[in-house]
Motif scaffolding. Sequence first.
Motif, PDB file in Angstrom:
ATOM      1  N   PHE A  18      -5.211  -4.570   6.828  1.00  0.00           N
ATOM      2  CA  PHE A  18      -4.290  -3.436   6.674  1.00  0.00           C
ATOM      3  C   PHE A  18      -4.543  -2.355   7.726  1.00  0.00           C
ATOM      4  O   PHE A  18      -3.601  -1.682   8.154  1.00  0.00           O
ATOM      5  CB  PHE A  18      -4.334  -2.876   5.246  1.00  0.00           C
ATOM      6  CG  PHE A  18      -3.332  -3.533   4.331  1.00  0.00           C
ATOM      7  CD1 PHE A  18      -2.033  -3.046   4.241  1.00  0.00           C
ATOM      8  CD2 PHE A  18      -3.668  -4.661   3.597  1.00  0.00           C
ATOM      9  CE1 PHE A  18      -1.090  -3.663   3.430  1.00  0.00           C
ATOM     10  CE2 PHE A  18      -2.732  -5.292   2.783  1.00  0.00           C
ATOM     11  CZ  PHE A  18      -1.445  -4.793   2.692  1.00  0.00           C
ATOM     12  N   THR A  19      -5.789  -2.183   8.178  1.00  0.00           N
ATOM     13  CA  THR A  19      -5.993  -1.233   9.295  1.00  0.00           C
ATOM     14  C   THR A  19      -5.295  -1.755  10.550  1.00  0.00           C
ATOM     15  O   THR A  19      -4.733  -0.974  11.319  1.00  0.00           O
ATOM     16  CB  THR A  19      -7.480  -0.970   9.624  1.00  0.00           C
ATOM     17  OG1 THR A  19      -8.112  -2.155  10.103  1.00  0.00           O
ATOM     18  CG2 THR A  19      -8.246  -0.391   8.445  1.00  0.00           C
ATOM     19  N   ALA A  20      -5.340  -3.086  10.729  1.00  0.00           N
ATOM     20  CA  ALA A  20      -4.693  -3.680  11.917  1.00  0.00           C
ATOM     21  C   ALA A  20      -3.173  -3.563  11.824  1.00  0.00           C
ATOM     22  O   ALA A  20      -2.503  -3.278  12.824  1.00  0.00           O
ATOM     23  CB  ALA A  20      -5.117  -5.143  12.067  1.00  0.00           C
ATOM     24  N   ASP A  77      -5.700  -0.549   0.358  1.00  0.00           N
ATOM     25  CA  ASP A  77      -4.845  -1.074   1.427  1.00  0.00           C
ATOM     26  C   ASP A  77      -3.990   0.048   2.038  1.00  0.00           C
ATOM     27  O   ASP A  77      -3.812   0.113   3.259  1.00  0.00           O
ATOM     28  CB  ASP A  77      -3.919  -2.171   0.881  1.00  0.00           C
ATOM     29  CG  ASP A  77      -4.681  -3.429   0.464  1.00  0.00           C
ATOM     30  OD1 ASP A  77      -5.841  -3.597   0.897  1.00  0.00           O
ATOM     31  OD2 ASP A  77      -4.113  -4.231  -0.301  1.00  0.00           O
ATOM     32  N   LEU A  78      -3.443   0.909   1.185  1.00  0.00           N
ATOM     33  CA  LEU A  78      -2.610   2.019   1.674  1.00  0.00           C
ATOM     34  C   LEU A  78      -3.443   2.964   2.538  1.00  0.00           C
ATOM     35  O   LEU A  78      -2.997   3.445   3.587  1.00  0.00           O
ATOM     36  CB  LEU A  78      -2.002   2.781   0.494  1.00  0.00           C
ATOM     37  CG  LEU A  78      -0.918   2.011  -0.286  1.00  0.00           C
ATOM     38  CD1 LEU A  78      -0.678   2.676  -1.638  1.00  0.00           C
ATOM     39  CD2 LEU A  78       0.375   1.939   0.518  1.00  0.00           C
ATOM     40  N   ASP A  79      -4.665   3.217   2.095  1.00  0.00           N
ATOM     41  CA  ASP A  79      -5.590   4.063   2.841  1.00  0.00           C
ATOM     42  C   ASP A  79      -5.853   3.454   4.215  1.00  0.00           C
ATOM     43  O   ASP A  79      -5.756   4.125   5.253  1.00  0.00           O
ATOM     44  CB  ASP A  79      -6.884   4.161   2.018  1.00  0.00           C
ATOM     45  CG  ASP A  79      -7.935   5.031   2.664  1.00  0.00           C
ATOM     46  OD1 ASP A  79      -7.568   6.046   3.276  1.00  0.00           O
ATOM     47  OD2 ASP A  79      -9.130   4.712   2.536  1.00  0.00           O
ATOM     48  N   ALA A  80      -6.151   2.147   4.222  1.00  0.00           N
ATOM     49  CA  ALA A  80      -6.469   1.442   5.472  1.00  0.00           C
ATOM     50  C   ALA A  80      -5.276   1.457   6.429  1.00  0.00           C
ATOM     51  O   ALA A  80      -5.419   1.727   7.624  1.00  0.00           O
ATOM     52  CB  ALA A  80      -6.873   0.000   5.149  1.00  0.00           C
ATOM     53  N   MET A  81      -4.092   1.194   5.896  1.00  0.00           N
ATOM     54  CA  MET A  81      -2.889   1.160   6.729  1.00  0.00           C
ATOM     55  C   MET A  81      -2.638   2.540   7.352  1.00  0.00           C
ATOM     56  O   MET A  81      -2.300   2.658   8.529  1.00  0.00           O
ATOM     57  CB  MET A  81      -1.700   0.724   5.868  1.00  0.00           C
ATOM     58  CG  MET A  81      -0.428   0.527   6.650  1.00  0.00           C
ATOM     59  SD  MET A  81       0.839  -0.327   5.678  1.00  0.00           S
ATOM     60  CE  MET A  81       1.342   0.938   4.527  1.00  0.00           C
ATOM     61  N   GLY A  82      -2.820   3.586   6.573  1.00  0.00           N
ATOM     62  CA  GLY A  82      -2.580   4.951   7.053  1.00  0.00           C
ATOM     63  C   GLY A  82      -3.522   5.340   8.183  1.00  0.00           C
ATOM     64  O   GLY A  82      -3.081   5.874   9.203  1.00  0.00           O
TER      65      GLY A  82
END
Lengths: 136, 421
Positions: free
Chosen positions: B196-198, B225-230
């Motif tokens: 999700f960071t990627a 996941d939302l945290d990582a994506m952001g």
Amino acid sequence: MGEAGWQARGVVKGQASGAALVSQTALSFLGDLDIRSGRVVGRSSDLLGESVAGRVLVLPASRGSAGAWRFLYQLKVHGTHPAALILREMPDPSVTQGAFLAEVPVLVAPEPGFWEALRSGEALQVDGTTGRIARG
Amino acid sequence: MELSDRDLALLDGAEGDAARQAMEALVQLGEAYDAPDMVEIGYAHVHAGMALYKGDVELIEATAAQGAKMVVPVSTNIANADMGDWQGTGAPEALGLLQKRAEAAHRAMGSATSFTCTPYWAGHWPTWNMHIASIESGVTVFANSVLGARSNRDGFFAVYAGMTGRYPRFGLHLDRNRQPTHRVTVTARPQGTAEFTALGYAIGAAVGSGVPLIRGLAARPTLDDLDAMGVGMATSGGVAMFIVPGVTPPFGAEADAPGLPEVEVSEADIARVFDGFCTGAEAGFDLVHLGCPHASFEEMKHYAALLTGKRVAEGVELWVTTSRAVRQMARDAGLLAPMLAAGARVVTDTCPISCHFACTCSPDPALKVMPPKLRTILVDSAKQAHYVRDMIQCPTLFTTSELAVDSAVTGRFLPRRRRNG
């Protein structure tokens, strides 16, 4: 204002003078500058190798990080800060907050004739309170 | 700018000199951005005072010495040393002691001394429509996109918002700027926070400082996941807010953004982010890092499970970074023991890119900070990878959390495998 100067929008108050350092590329205060020397080290900048210290830095835009404020303030702590900033568009709040802390006047969106007439190295006097930019 | 009676009283010094100066600065900021008035701030996440930047801890101390007091809940951002065990990370004594002075200054002002980039996992959880100020871009994007609070990407002025409870109404404090600018369709099927960071990193690179509306995710992403994506988006771009229909308040599941610039993110795009941050030799890493941004309790559970019964290979260090509050929760839940038994180091208050490993900082020469020579850092976050490259300036290896632990245990890098679809 014609020959003698130009009008811009004053964003951070204060008066300053110095030789113009004109760039055509956006600059990131985090990463593109070496704090201790004030030199541009970012390879994407057309100012690579130049020092911003004491110059009226003229940029199309600032790029990037929310940490920009700290680097602008660090330039001040190390005495390598630009005398003033002139930008084509409004910078990120972080850049503005760094300029307030560093007491570096910021002017935005000078009238169109400015960009054609200005040459790097010209002596400028800028006033972030009135928005006035003058030669000399 | 229209100022309230209290704003004017603050400018008159009714609440002291420090609050007067803070208010003067906020009015200047508001004038710069044509703010019509000030909003009421409900929470602020502020600058820690960074010991690796000359004069920076002193800046916070000077504010405290002026008698500044926080009038809203305040948390503090990540710092340059683990204030409970700087020796364990190899930080110079003078650096640890200087960093600790910031802790005292924040305590005197009434801030929670959280020293983390994920204060939400430590209990600071602003809610829908609350105006907040935040110095950390990851907090800004989580607050705007997951919690429905309202925050710009601020700098030092978050401290002034905390001291006055006021902030000029501009940027993402205005409804008109909380609208999508891009329509992003995700065809990739990311799993786990590293992926999700990627995904976020790929989106941020495509939309810059826009507000992407993100469609096509297979399921509602977890909070982690939302945290990582952001944080991925806030790293590669200047994204301060994303919209996932049905997740981001107040956007319902039917929300869409027809007619806006289209972006598609596929498995190939995610694989490209991982590949781009695999620049180190596969057997040449000296540090494996988990926990960027600072791990949540759920992530600590996951890391503990992965490490139970394992042993980190000779010549490799494994760091798990988190906040003080989450470390305490993990300790109370019996999660620290298996990590420590495996040879991992649980570090709080800082992380590899925030500590003395960075070589782009400007510490007072008297601190005698010498960044150590690191061959390669192996990470499970695109954000950490990006800043290891730019600030520590050493090669990286980037893989999933599970494979990062396996790599640490075997001493050999295990790259992420591509997913179909």
